[in-house]
Design an enzyme around this catalytic site. Structure first.
Site, PDB file in Angstrom:
ATOM      1  N   CYS A  63       0.802  -1.220   0.000  1.00 38.70           N
ATOM      2  CA  CYS A  63       0.000   0.000   0.000  1.00 38.70           C
ATOM      3  C   CYS A  63       0.832   1.265   0.000  1.00 38.70           C
ATOM      4  O   CYS A  63       2.039   1.246   0.217  1.00 38.70           O
ATOM      5  CB  CYS A  63      -0.901   0.041   1.244  1.00 38.70           C
ATOM      6  SG  CYS A  63      -2.023  -1.338   1.397  1.00 38.70           S
ATOM      7  N   GLY A 112       0.270   0.552  -5.229  1.00 38.49           N
ATOM      8  CA  GLY A 112      -0.946  -0.250  -5.170  1.00 38.49           C
ATOM      9  C   GLY A 112      -1.908   0.158  -6.252  1.00 38.49           C
ATOM     10  O   GLY A 112      -2.265   1.331  -6.349  1.00 38.49           O
ATOM     11  N   ASN A 168       0.011   0.643   5.608  1.00 43.85           N
ATOM     12  CA  ASN A 168       0.969   0.048   4.683  1.00 43.85           C
ATOM     13  C   ASN A 168       1.816  -0.952   5.451  1.00 43.85           C
ATOM     14  O   ASN A 168       2.488  -0.586   6.408  1.00 43.85           O
ATOM     15  CB  ASN A 168       1.852   1.133   4.067  1.00 43.85           C
ATOM     16  CG  ASN A 168       3.015   0.586   3.251  1.00 43.85           C
ATOM     17  OD1 ASN A 168       4.077   1.183   3.191  1.00 43.85           O
ATOM     18  ND2 ASN A 168       2.818  -0.548   2.611  1.00 43.85           N
ATOM     19  N   GLY A 169       1.791  -2.214   5.019  1.00 41.59           N
ATOM     20  CA  GLY A 169       2.597  -3.224   5.697  1.00 41.59           C
ATOM     21  C   GLY A 169       1.808  -4.497   5.922  1.00 41.59           C
ATOM     22  O   GLY A 169       0.760  -4.728   5.319  1.00 41.59           O
ATOM     23  N   TYR A 229      13.277  -1.737  -5.724  1.00 36.65           N
ATOM     24  CA  TYR A 229      12.141  -1.906  -6.628  1.00 36.65           C
ATOM     25  C   TYR A 229      10.905  -1.076  -6.307  1.00 36.65           C
ATOM     26  O   TYR A 229      10.350  -0.409  -7.172  1.00 36.65           O
ATOM     27  CB  TYR A 229      11.756  -3.387  -6.638  1.00 36.65           C
ATOM     28  CG  TYR A 229      10.541  -3.732  -7.468  1.00 36.65           C
ATOM     29  CD1 TYR A 229      10.587  -3.694  -8.859  1.00 36.65           C
ATOM     30  CD2 TYR A 229       9.351  -4.114  -6.859  1.00 36.65           C
ATOM     31  CE1 TYR A 229       9.477  -4.023  -9.622  1.00 36.65           C
ATOM     32  CE2 TYR A 229       8.243  -4.448  -7.611  1.00 36.65           C
ATOM     33  CZ  TYR A 229       8.306  -4.400  -8.994  1.00 36.65           C
ATOM     34  OH  TYR A 229       7.211  -4.722  -9.735  1.00 36.65           O
TER      35      TYR A 229
END
Length: 474
Positions: free
Chosen positions: A8, A36, A111-112, A254
């Site tokens: 996210c 995302g 996020n995670g 990335y």
């Protein structure tokens, strides 16, 4: 084209005056869209009244001028883009998540991925909690609300909940009067602070600050809770320094955009350094170095600079084609890949080519790209990966929960060379992956070396929260 997905991107804004904060939030989400593409949403706080719009799809598919206008003006907003590593239904699991409880309202974007989500959810369900989604974000929200019922403030509740949460979480939380940014004590995922005039911004990456014209202030420290209330920013550092820092190194390789700065280190320069290390570790005689768009380009530049082999633009990437993973058949997906990414024959024909990609996860995309280069006339293809070999699952927000489909886990090196149809193959070493920034300590490289910074989850299946319902006809 992507074989890996990060969970996210989060965004939050606090304005001292009532205005169109949803528009700023939307531009921030545009900049974070790479984190995302499954769903996205925005929640606006207008003096304690929360207005929300979220759905499955890209930001430009879900939000238009009319939708943003319907969210109205306010002093705070929270936004989210999602690719789910847990939870199946993209619409049901879209964020931000809103909770209405006896002590007020809360909107949360996450996020995670938690490593103890299953245990916490089981405990909460046995105590009467009813879950409406299959994501661990709802577990976090319930953990916070349970603490809020016996705490004097929302920030105290968050701090107490952090004692129970294990794994990766960067959060933006909005109550009726406060906006907060929270980063887990190990700092797995990035989170930063910016300023736009008198407004304060929280975002997963600094590129989102640039998108709205905000100035970068600093990163949220691992374990820190940053609170904005009545235009003033303060910090709760109760959990700072409690655990060793282990930022995901793959953010630099990335996930993050190259124009972002994470923990004071440029993503662009980190990727160039990865390419330089590759040239030293895996030299080869060749005529041109090319990169796979987009995250392989910077590493290819670094390889070229270090090796002295000229750099060339080997591919044209269409920015307008639909996402390949939604196509119904493998043949359709392969046709879409060719439309989306096409080699420039004038650059590679009759040449010995060094092809630099950010990673080789399942091998299928890499094999197709090599095939396209061969068909375009490349006489040799030497594939270099700016990430080490993926040998272990990730439990901290990347959709690798099993070794079953990892290319390097299921084939010998010789088999990989043959399957990919390359003349040589080289991976960045795990040792040099830890040296991509000037800060040479504090990286998580568990997906490469298996050294997990915390205990892996007992149940790793991403569908662990799904509840099947089967209807029977009499």
């Amino acid at each position: 084209m992507r074989e890996l997905h990060e969970e996210c991107g989060v965004f939050g804004i606090y304005s001292p005056v009532r205005r169109n904060v949803a528009a700023d939030c939307l531009y921030g989400l545009y900049a974070l869209q790479h984190r995302g593409q499954e769903s996205c949403g925005i929640v606006v706080n207008d003096n304690g009244l929360l207005r929300c719009h979220k759905d499955a799809g890209l930001a430009n598919e879900i939000f238009d001028d009319q939708t943003i206008a319907s969210l109205g003006e306010g002093k705070m907003a929270v936004g989210h883009v999602r690719y789910g590593t847990t939870g199946i239904d993209p619409r049901q699991n879209a964020q931000p998540l809103i909770v209405n409880h006896v002590k007020g309202l809360m909107a949360l974007a996450h996020n995670g991925s938690l490593t103890n989500a299953y245990e916490l959810r089981t405990e909460l369900e046995l105590s009467g909690s009813i879950f409406h989604t299959s994501s661990d974000t709802e577990v976090i929200s319930y953990a916070i609300i349970r603490e809020r019922l016996k705490s004097s403030s929302i920030e105290e509740a968050v701090s107490r909940a952090m004692n129970r949460l294990e794994g990766a979480y960067s959060l933006v939380i909005m109550s009726s009067t406060k906006l907060m940014a929270v980063r887990d004590p190990r700092g797995f995922r990035p989170l930063c602070i910016g300023k736009l005039g008198d407004s304060i911004i929280f975002a997963s990456e600094s590129c989102a600050l640039d998108a709205i014209g905000a100035t970068f202030i600093r990163d949220v420290e691992p374990g820190e809770i940053v609170i904005v209330e009545k235009g003033e920013m303060r910090s709760d550092r109760t959990h700072v320094g409690k655990l060793p820092k282990t930022t995901c190194v793959f953010e630099y390789i990335y996930f993050a955009r190259p124009d972002s700065v994470i923990d004071q280190s440029s993503v662009h320069l980190a990727r160039q350094r990865a390419g330089s290390f590759l040239a030293l570790e895996h030299p080869v005689q060749a005529d041109v170095v090319i990169g796979v768009p987009d995250s392989g380009l910077d590493a290819a530049m670094g390889y070229s600079r270090q090796s002295g082999i000229p750099y060339g633009m080997g591919f044209i990437k269409s920015k307008y084609i639909a996402r390949t993973f939604i196509q119904p058949t493998q043949a359709d997906r392969e046709r879409r890949v060719r439309i989306k990414l096409n080699p420039i024959s004038a650059v590679v024909k009759g040449k010995r080519v060094v092809l630099v990609d950010d990673s080789i996860v399942r091998g299928t995309t890499s094999a197709r790209i090599v095939k396209m280069l061969r068909e375009a006339g490349a006489t040799e293809v030497h594939l270099r990966s700016s990430a080490p070999m993926f040998l272990h699952p990730c439990y901290f927000g990347v959709d690798i929960d099993s070794r079953d489909k990892l290319f390097a886990c299921n084939h010998t090196f010789e088999e990989m060379v043959k399957i990919l149809n390359v003349d040589s193959l080289g991976f960045l070493s795990p040792e040099n992956a830890k040296k991509l920034t000037d800060n040479t300590t504090g990286f998580c490289t568990a997906c490469f070396d298996g050294q997990y910074p915390c205990e892996p989850p007992k149940i790793a299946d991403r569908t662990k929260f799904e509840r099947g319902v089967e209807e029977h006809q009499s």
